[in-house]
Design a protein around this motif. Sequence first.
Motif, PDB file in Angstrom:
ATOM      1  N   ARG A 113       0.839  -1.204   0.000  1.00 14.40           N
ATOM      2  CA  ARG A 113       0.000   0.000   0.000  1.00 14.40           C
ATOM      3  C   ARG A 113       0.867   1.244   0.000  1.00 14.40           C
ATOM      4  N   THR A 114       0.192   2.354  -0.246  1.00 14.07           N
ATOM      5  CA  THR A 114       0.849   3.642  -0.157  1.00 14.07           C
ATOM      6  C   THR A 114       0.836   4.076   1.307  1.00 14.07           C
ATOM      7  N   TYR A 115       1.990   4.351   1.887  1.00 19.25           N
ATOM      8  CA  TYR A 115       2.068   4.845   3.259  1.00 19.25           C
ATOM      9  C   TYR A 115       2.631   6.269   3.224  1.00 19.25           C
ATOM     10  N   VAL A 116       2.000   7.137   3.974  1.00 24.13           N
ATOM     11  CA  VAL A 116       2.575   8.469   4.155  1.00 24.13           C
ATOM     12  C   VAL A 116       2.830   8.646   5.649  1.00 24.13           C
ATOM     13  N   VAL A 117       4.063   8.895   6.017  1.00 21.24           N
ATOM     14  CA  VAL A 117       4.424   9.014   7.424  1.00 21.24           C
ATOM     15  C   VAL A 117       4.999  10.401   7.646  1.00 21.24           C
ATOM     16  N   ILE A 118       4.588  11.067   8.699  1.00 13.95           N
ATOM     17  CA  ILE A 118       5.307  12.288   9.052  1.00 13.95           C
ATOM     18  C   ILE A 118       6.048  12.022  10.339  1.00 13.95           C
ATOM     19  N   SER A 119       7.229  12.524  10.417  1.00 10.55           N
ATOM     20  CA  SER A 119       8.084  12.155  11.548  1.00 10.55           C
ATOM     21  C   SER A 119       9.208  13.162  11.683  1.00 10.55           C
ATOM     22  N   HIS A 120       9.773  13.230  12.877  1.00  9.18           N
ATOM     23  CA  HIS A 120      11.040  13.946  12.982  1.00  9.18           C
ATOM     24  C   HIS A 120      12.095  13.008  13.572  1.00  9.18           C
ATOM     25  N   ASP A 121      11.757  11.733  13.499  1.00  7.17           N
ATOM     26  CA  ASP A 121      12.675  10.718  14.011  1.00  7.17           C
ATOM     27  C   ASP A 121      13.556  10.252  12.835  1.00  7.17           C
ATOM     28  N   ILE A 122      14.794  10.777  12.758  1.00  3.56           N
ATOM     29  CA  ILE A 122      15.669  10.568  11.591  1.00  3.56           C
ATOM     30  C   ILE A 122      16.003   9.099  11.372  1.00  3.56           C
ATOM     31  N   ARG A 123      16.343   8.417  12.511  1.00  2.00           N
ATOM     32  CA  ARG A 123      16.758   7.028  12.416  1.00  2.00           C
ATOM     33  C   ARG A 123      15.634   6.175  11.808  1.00  2.00           C
ATOM     34  N   ALA A 124      14.427   6.350  12.350  1.00  2.00           N
ATOM     35  CA  ALA A 124      13.274   5.586  11.876  1.00  2.00           C
ATOM     36  C   ALA A 124      13.000   5.892  10.410  1.00  2.00           C
ATOM     37  N   THR A 125      13.154   7.184  10.067  1.00  2.00           N
ATOM     38  CA  THR A 125      12.845   7.610   8.712  1.00  2.00           C
ATOM     39  C   THR A 125      13.660   6.832   7.696  1.00  2.00           C
ATOM     40  N   PHE A 126      14.958   6.742   7.949  1.00  2.00           N
ATOM     41  CA  PHE A 126      15.815   6.053   6.982  1.00  2.00           C
ATOM     42  C   PHE A 126      15.539   4.556   6.955  1.00  2.00           C
ATOM     43  N   LYS A 127      14.944   4.045   8.079  1.00  2.00           N
ATOM     44  CA  LYS A 127      14.654   2.627   8.149  1.00  2.00           C
ATOM     45  C   LYS A 127      13.465   2.264   7.267  1.00  2.00           C
ATOM     46  N   ILE A 128      12.429   3.146   7.220  1.00  2.00           N
ATOM     47  CA  ILE A 128      11.182   2.735   6.574  1.00  2.00           C
ATOM     48  C   ILE A 128      10.928   3.410   5.234  1.00  2.00           C
ATOM     49  N   ALA A 129      11.620   4.515   4.937  1.00  2.00           N
ATOM     50  CA  ALA A 129      11.200   5.329   3.798  1.00  2.00           C
ATOM     51  C   ALA A 129      11.689   4.797   2.455  1.00  2.00           C
ATOM     52  N   HIS A 130      10.783   4.909   1.410  1.00  2.00           N
ATOM     53  CA  HIS A 130      11.226   4.813   0.024  1.00  2.00           C
ATOM     54  C   HIS A 130      11.566   6.189  -0.485  1.00  2.00           C
ATOM     55  N   LYS A 131      10.805   7.180   0.025  1.00  2.00           N
ATOM     56  CA  LYS A 131      11.036   8.557  -0.396  1.00  2.00           C
ATOM     57  C   LYS A 131      10.976   9.426   0.841  1.00  2.00           C
ATOM     58  N   ILE A 132      11.852  10.436   0.888  1.00  2.00           N
ATOM     59  CA  ILE A 132      11.865  11.363   2.015  1.00  2.00           C
ATOM     60  C   ILE A 132      11.676  12.766   1.460  1.00  2.00           C
ATOM     61  N   ALA A 133      10.823  13.547   2.131  1.00  2.00           N
ATOM     62  CA  ALA A 133      10.660  14.951   1.736  1.00  2.00           C
ATOM     63  C   ALA A 133      10.844  15.809   2.970  1.00  2.00           C
ATOM     64  N   MET A 134      11.642  16.876   2.811  1.00  2.00           N
ATOM     65  CA  MET A 134      11.893  17.763   3.946  1.00  2.00           C
ATOM     66  C   MET A 134      11.022  19.003   3.807  1.00  2.00           C
ATOM     67  N   LEU A 135      10.154  19.237   4.829  1.00  2.00           N
ATOM     68  CA  LEU A 135       9.259  20.395   4.829  1.00  2.00           C
ATOM     69  C   LEU A 135       9.887  21.485   5.699  1.00  2.00           C
ATOM     70  N   TYR A 136      10.074  22.665   5.115  1.00  2.00           N
ATOM     71  CA  TYR A 136      10.650  23.747   5.891  1.00  2.00           C
ATOM     72  C   TYR A 136       9.998  25.057   5.454  1.00  2.00           C
ATOM     73  N   GLN A 137       9.470  25.785   6.418  1.00  2.00           N
ATOM     74  CA  GLN A 137       8.799  27.050   6.168  1.00  2.00           C
ATOM     75  C   GLN A 137       7.752  26.945   5.058  1.00  2.00           C
ATOM     76  N   GLY A 138       6.961  25.905   5.167  1.00  2.00           N
ATOM     77  CA  GLY A 138       5.794  25.802   4.282  1.00  2.00           C
ATOM     78  C   GLY A 138       6.101  25.265   2.902  1.00  2.00           C
ATOM     79  N   ARG A 139       7.320  24.877   2.625  1.00  2.60           N
ATOM     80  CA  ARG A 139       7.648  24.321   1.316  1.00  2.60           C
ATOM     81  C   ARG A 139       8.490  23.066   1.478  1.00  2.60           C
ATOM     82  N   ILE A 140       8.584  22.283   0.406  1.00  2.00           N
ATOM     83  CA  ILE A 140       9.495  21.140   0.386  1.00  2.00           C
ATOM     84  C   ILE A 140      10.841  21.666  -0.112  1.00  2.00           C
TER      85      ILE A 140
END
Lengths: 252, 578, 256
Positions: free
Chosen positions: A193-220
Amino acid sequence: MAEPIIVFDGVHKSFRGQKVLDGLDLEIPRGRTTVIIGRSGGGKSVTLKHMIGLMRPDRGRILVDGQDITRLEKGALNEVRRRFGMLFQEGALFDSLTVGENVAFPLVEHTQLDRAEIERRGSEMLVTVGLPGTEGKMPAELSGGMRKRVGLARALILEPEIVLFDEPTSGLDPIMADAIDRLILRTQQESGRTYVVISHDIRATFKIAHKIAMLYQGRIIAEGTPEEIRRNPNPILAQFLRGTAEGPIQVQ
Amino acid sequence: MKRMSPEAKVGLLVLAGVILLTYMALRLGRVGFGAGGGYRVTLRLENAVGLAREGEVLVAGIPVGIVEDIRLKGGQAELVLRLRDDVKLPVDTVGSLRTHGVLGEKYVELVPGRASRYLKDGDEVSPGVPPGDLDRLVTSLNSVSDDVKRVTERLANVLGTPEGEQTLREMIEGLRDTAVGLRSVIEENREDLRQTLANLRGLTADLRELVAANREGIDETVANTRRLTRTLAERTPAIADNLERLTGRLDAVVAENREDLRASLSNLRRATARLDETLASIRDLAEAAGSPEGTLGRLIHDDSLYRELEGTLADLRSVMGRIERGEGTLGKLMTDDTVYSELTETLGNLRSITDKIDRGQGTIGRLVNEDSVHENLNQTLEGITNFVAGANRFRLEVSYRGEYLAQLGESKSYFGLTIQPRQDRFYYLALVDDPRGETRTKITERVVTDDTGTHTIREEKTVTDDRFKFSAQVGKRFSFLTVRGGLFESTGGVGADLDFWSDRLRLTLEAFDFAREEGPVHLKASARWLFWKHLFVTAGADDFLDDRGRADYFVGGGIRFVDEDLKFLLSPAANLAR
Amino acid sequence: MVAFLEWFGRLVVERIEEVGRNALFLAEAVRALVTPPLRWRQTFRQMEFVGVRSVSVVVLTGTFTGMVLALQAYYGFRKFGAEGLVGTTVGLSMARELGPVLTSLMVTARAGSAIAAELGTMRVTEQIDALEVMAVDPIRYLVVPRILAGLAMVPVLCVVSDFVGVLGGYFVGVKLLGINSGVYVANTVKYVELADVLNGLVKAACFGFILAVVGCYKGFYAPGGAQGVGKATTEAVVLASVLILISDYFLTAIMF
């Protein structure tokens, strides 16, 4: 890569004059896990809530399979929502219902299955999230991690195409956080399935992500595969990944 | 079942609620007969005032039926009473209209007779006089004549003895001193007085109507009583027996009601004491009345006046003698017809006494040149006296109202009395304390004769009157509109009131003081909100056409009493009316 | 100056938004109320909560109100020798005014606040969002059952309150103050009419609606945090009480 399932197209949103999303453009690939990272209060939850129509943007479009959900009526929006499942930050279990009833809630609401079948599927799903035999408990009796797992069971029970995770590991001890990460990873791999996760846990992010997007000041400001992100020279991203207070991101 | 489901609990509660509601509905709904149950009898009464359909029919205080219908038949009220089938009443049962307690709901009382046959459907019940009314009448009359005697005795002491002559002489001397000053006062205020008196004349006309009605009532009662005793006399064999029972009952009644009787009698005595005071004030009035020069001489030397006074006193004395002889007839009353003629005579005498007092007053009154003034005063006094006696019939309202004038920064107060003899008509009297007073120009013309001839002296002065003014108005109501006219704060004016929401909200516009030298007519607009039975708030604009800085707006509030309590307190006979 | 204007303008806009939100909420709730489907299970749950669990407090307040009314009326009427009218006073006051008002105020304090707190908590912990995400209309699922419960149960409680109030009055009047029991009952039955009771029930239903709607609204739009829930609860009780008393005046003016 196939056509993206969700597209944000120049989405603006502000609360009481404060800009939270400032022309956000984002594509969520189908059948993959996308992790949106960013600072607390940086608009990650808001982005998530826009995907499922809990919030409507001030400006811009949000396409789900090509359909703009920002202009839908309540009924049509509910049709779209049936394709989603969502795990809320604290689980958002209904206090007045038992764990079993919570998990079975979407089935009761949206299917014509008989009672026994509903109970069977509920129990099965609880086994999947590693909480067999907890049907009769009340949410108040559960720990934070257990509640999140029940929430995940509830989010998955209708077998939705898209599952949204709002900070799945925040507030948990590292062991429990890891268990949740594994659960996410496993269920995604099993179902595709398609999963969308929001997180600020860096370690976990690299463990589960196919794609990572960084949101900062309202933009990617940066997106890509974990490898691409690691190699990205953007100083803001670098500071965030390093997790230090020194750098272009000022701590107020 | 180890735990009740929410549905079951809610069901139980709703069931309990429905049961309670049904129970209340059964208790509160007028459960009486089924359709057409019971039997009907008719009863004709002279007067069925205050009785409503569905009113109660009681025998010995127990409800036995209802008033099914009330209709007019041959100038009388014919009531159709529906009685319960299980209530058997003898054919000689009599019925009458009675009143419940102090709050006065009317009902029909049936007093069973002793016949062996019973009333059946369609029979007629004869009207009867309820026991107790007779005692009440006699007791009241006795007490009244007692007091009248005391009053006239005192009058005789004042006027008929050497001391009295002395007093009279002093009185007349005093009169002379005040005469001149008073005359000018009267002349100055002639206009106001005349207006007031015109209004009062209207008032007394109404009051007199009521008095007339009242007299008829007394006559009727006496007639009824006479009829009753005749019936008693006809049944001579039974009369001794009856008398014994009657007196026994009377004793019981008196014993039971001794406190009430005593209270009523003291009330009556107080009422007549007030009459006494009234007469005293008449004397004071005479003292204060002005007279042209030479009246003193005429008064002292004119034999006819003395003769008239003496004649009056002699009449009074003989009347009192007769009343005295007529006294204590309570016992005789039961057996003797003549008592009734005596009673009638007593009433006639009482009337002649008032007439004579009136005439005697007229004599003194002639001291004042203005006959009409005096006549009016007489009528007013008579009216007031009658009013005190007949307060039962009136709706009364006593009110106090304060208005804070915002510009002026001071308050204006009204103390008012509203007398409402009829539903749609009322009189309003008020004393107004106005912080601004009243400024006006007074022109006095005086004719002076001296050795150079006759001159007319014209005096002009600007006067700021004292703060007190008075209002006296006649009003008539048409649905929610009321129009009023008369004196508004000592000047002529008209006003209109609009009443909404069961009279709780009243909008008022008044126009008065048309003759103001400077400035337009005085207009006052206000709204009054009666938020509780006795309390109200008010706000409005006063004199808003005025451009000399008297225009003002105000807020205020007040209190008023209209209820039965007031009547109860004012009416001396109320205690007896139980 | 500009800052002030901006601040003021935003304030005005926010107020207007608030009014609009009120109206929308009410309209949506009423629409959901009168159109199927109705959630019977939730409705019964709420009826049990609002109605059954308020019985004890309503019985308690009703009884004591009747008792104190009798005591006060007796004190006044004794001066006119009209003690017999104590029953009438208690009956009329309870049926027309105190029954509906006190019942609904007690239910407001007990259930209205609980409604606001419960919905407020659900809002803060994202349970309401979760419902929406699961394509369940929170208005139908949460609000309508509570409004129905208020609408239906407050009149039932009012009947109970009227009844125990009259009983309490009877107890004080007859047993403690020595008014003749027959007179007391007769005067109560004679002057209190069924219409008085029924109008009182209409009032009670209106109050029930008010307290439920206000509780739901305040809870539904509770601001974040546990503090927000507390604030919403307090506001709900105050607003509902005030609205009940104000509408009481107008209902009375219209009906009687």
